[in-house]
Design an enzyme around this catalytic site. Structure first.
Site, PDB file in Angstrom:
ATOM      1  N   ASP A 124       2.406  -2.549 -11.862  1.00 13.88           N
ATOM      2  CA  ASP A 124       2.735  -1.433 -10.984  1.00 13.88           C
ATOM      3  C   ASP A 124       4.110  -1.704 -10.381  1.00 13.88           C
ATOM      4  OD1 ASP A 124       3.094   0.299  -8.894  1.00 13.88           O
ATOM      5  OD2 ASP A 124       1.064   0.098  -8.086  1.00 13.88           O
ATOM      6  N   LYS A 129       8.394   6.627  -6.949  1.00 11.57           N
ATOM      7  CA  LYS A 129       9.373   6.470  -5.869  1.00 11.57           C
ATOM      8  C   LYS A 129      10.834   6.761  -6.283  1.00 11.57           C
ATOM      9  CE  LYS A 129       6.657   3.307  -3.007  1.00 11.57           C
ATOM     10  NZ  LYS A 129       6.248   4.127  -1.876  1.00 11.57           N
ATOM     11  N   PHE A 187      -1.279  -3.122  -3.125  1.00  7.92           N
ATOM     12  CA  PHE A 187      -1.226  -1.705  -2.744  1.00  7.92           C
ATOM     13  C   PHE A 187      -0.864  -0.895  -3.974  1.00  7.92           C
ATOM     14  CE2 PHE A 187       0.280   2.275  -1.167  1.00  7.92           C
ATOM     15  CZ  PHE A 187      -0.519   2.535  -0.062  1.00  7.92           C
TER      16      PHE A 187
HETATM   17  N1  PLP Z   1       2.004   1.428  -6.012  1.00  6.53           N
HETATM   18  C1  PLP Z   1       2.824   0.742  -5.209  1.00  6.53           C
HETATM   19  C2  PLP Z   1       3.245  -0.633  -5.612  1.00  6.53           C
HETATM   20  C3  PLP Z   1       3.280   1.311  -4.010  1.00  6.53           C
HETATM   21  O1  PLP Z   1       4.096   0.601  -3.217  1.00  6.53           O
HETATM   22  C4  PLP Z   1       2.864   2.608  -3.664  1.00  6.53           C
HETATM   23  C5  PLP Z   1       3.305   3.222  -2.421  1.00  6.53           C
HETATM   24  O2  PLP Z   1       3.831   2.621  -1.524  1.00  6.53           O
HETATM   25  C6  PLP Z   1       2.014   3.296  -4.552  1.00  6.53           C
HETATM   26  C7  PLP Z   1       1.604   2.680  -5.713  1.00  6.53           C
HETATM   27  C8  PLP Z   1       1.540   4.675  -4.227  1.00  6.53           C
HETATM   28  O3  PLP Z   1       2.569   5.588  -4.384  1.00  6.53           O
HETATM   29  P1  PLP Z   1       2.458   7.031  -3.735  1.00  6.53           P
HETATM   30  O4  PLP Z   1       2.524   6.858  -2.251  1.00  6.53           O
HETATM   31  O5  PLP Z   1       3.630   7.787  -4.304  1.00  6.53           O
HETATM   32  O6  PLP Z   1       1.164   7.611  -4.173  1.00  6.53           O
END
Ligand code: PLP
Length: 424
Positions: free
Chosen positions: A234, A263, A149
């Site tokens: 990520d 986050k 994700f």
């Molecule tokens: N990358 C990871 C690992 C995430 O867990 C998330 C969201 O849960 C995102 C990217 C996307 O972040 P955002 O919801 O702030 O766009």
């Protein structure tokens, strides 16, 4: 003014109706079914209160946003001070909050990660990281993992792994290759002379809190270095203390070429994302300083929040706290799992990023609302509905952990009786 004369119940009704008529009818139904049929009203530390005055321990923590809990006074104060001086950037002068934050990130991030671009969310930061990977290598292909994700904008979605979120929007970006998570051979086979980058979460969050085998990331790092492919990690969810290290990659002694954050970076007060790269990859931005920009990215309010957040994390030693509290919570959950093998298959994770894998997804539909009734907020992982995630603020106390575990035990007992009576 009208709100003052309304009762909590009528405000809830009006709000749910507005969701149904003007926002997202099926989300309204989902929230009601999940037992979240009330309005969040105020929050402080580990607690959220709804409009009826009921208090909840926030064990979801905004999917990892509330590492410092809600409204940490130092972050709120920093944002208020910036708000009174200059909330948004004129975009023509140098910005001190931005410069200070980039300096701080360079110091905190591991290895030779040095330069930062600041965005407004996780998915935006991922987009930037993917663009930089293509620009820096001059190659197109990106390898990513099943069940990953990375966000829901088109580029980040292309690197994500759950068909349910991707298929309706196809065709997505070309040259994205999906491989199983945790399998080094699959990555080696997928690599070719057009591979620009591999993007991975060091521990998959929404994929169901999946910790890879210990040698997975180090071997991929080696492969990437050997084949001149960039490693993008990520850490939107795992970064900033969540797993018991500042960055989850440090559990594996691996330094990526590009690290993505969001986050928790805004301290639960402001939205902000970032991608941090080495001097070598950042060379690609030299030819045109405006090749990747954002109007609101790196705004003074968000940078002030992030700076205060990182200071608080250092002062309160939150990564170490997450490790210690996470061990305690995981131990308690594993004890519970032994008593409920019919409902809990496994407890896994690192630090305070913990997942409870259920034997069947149906149990979650009963368990989540029941936990809410008992004053504890938990939720599914987005790509794996069999896994309930616990991601509380890193400031959660041992006492509160015991309360959460007590509520879970009572809920599991009720779950067993409920499904037993239905003969399931
Ligand atoms: N990358 C990871 C690992 C995430 O867990 C998330 C969201 O849960 C995102 C990217 C996307 O972040 P955002 O919801 O702030 O766009």
């Amino acid at each position: 003014m009208q709100t003052l004369t309304m009762t909590p119940e009528s405000i809830i009704q009006e709000t749910v109706r507005a969701y149904k008529e003007y926002h997202n009818p099926s989300l309204a139904r989902l929230l009601k079914l999940s037992g979240f049929d009330t309005i969040e009203w105020e929050a402080e530390g580990t607690r959220v209160r709804d409009i009826r005055g009921k208090e909840y321990i926030d064990c979801l923590g905004g999917y990892g946003v509330f590492a410092l809990g809600h409204r940490h006074p130092k972050v709120v104060q920093a944002v208020k001070a910036q708000l009174d001086r200059m909330p948004l950037s004129s975009k023509v002068f140098f910005s001190k909050p931005l410069a200070d934050l980039c300096t701080k990130l360079a110091k905190l991030t591991p290895g030779d990660l040095q330069f930062s671009f600041l965005a407004n969310s996780g998915t935006e930061a991922v987009e930037g990281a993917l663009k930089l990977a293509r620009l820096s290598t001059g190659k197109r292909e990106v390898i990513h993992a099943d069940n990953a994700f990375h966000g829901k904008t088109l580029g980040a979605l292309s690197a994500s792994g759950r068909p349910q979120y991707k298929t309706p929007f196809e065709p997505l970006l070309p040259d994205f290759v999906q491989v199983p998570f945790g399998d080094v051979n699959a990555i080696e086979q997928a690599m070719n002379d057009q591979t620009a980058a591999i993007i991975l979460e060091p521990i998959q969050g929404e994929g169901g809190i999946c910790v890879p085998p210990p040698q997975y990331l180090p071997k991929i790092r080696e492969l990437c270095t050997e084949k001149k492919v960039l490693l993008v990690l990520d850490e939107v969810q795992t970064g900033l203390g969540r797993t018991g290290q500042w960055f989850a990659c440090q559990h594996f002694n691996v330094v990526p070429d590009i690290l993505v954050l969001a986050k928790a970076l805004g301290g639960g007060v402001m939205p902000i994302g970032a991608f941090v790269g080495t001097k070598e990859v950042w060379e690609a931005f030299k030819a045109n300083p405006l090749i990747h920009t954002s109007t609101f990215g790196g705004n003074p309010l968000a940078c002030a929040a992030a700076l205060a957040t990182l200071e608080v994390m250092e002062e309160e030693n939150l990564p170490a706290k997450a490790l210690e509290r996470g061990k305690f919570l995981a131990h308690e959950l594993r004890q519970l799992a032994k008593s409920f093998p019919d409902i809990i298959k496994e407890v896994r994770g690192l630090g305070l990023l913990l997942g409870i894998e259920l034997t069947e997804a149906k149990y979650g539909g009963y368990l989540i609302p029941e936990m809410a009734r008992k004053g504890v907020l938990v939720a599914y992982t987005l790509n794996q509905p069999k896994v309930i995630r616990l991601e509380p603020p890193l400031i959660i106390t041992e006492e509160e952990i015991k309360m959460v575990v007590g509520a879970l035990q009572a809920t599991l007992e009720k779950t067993r009786i409920f499904f037993g009576q239905r003969g399931e």
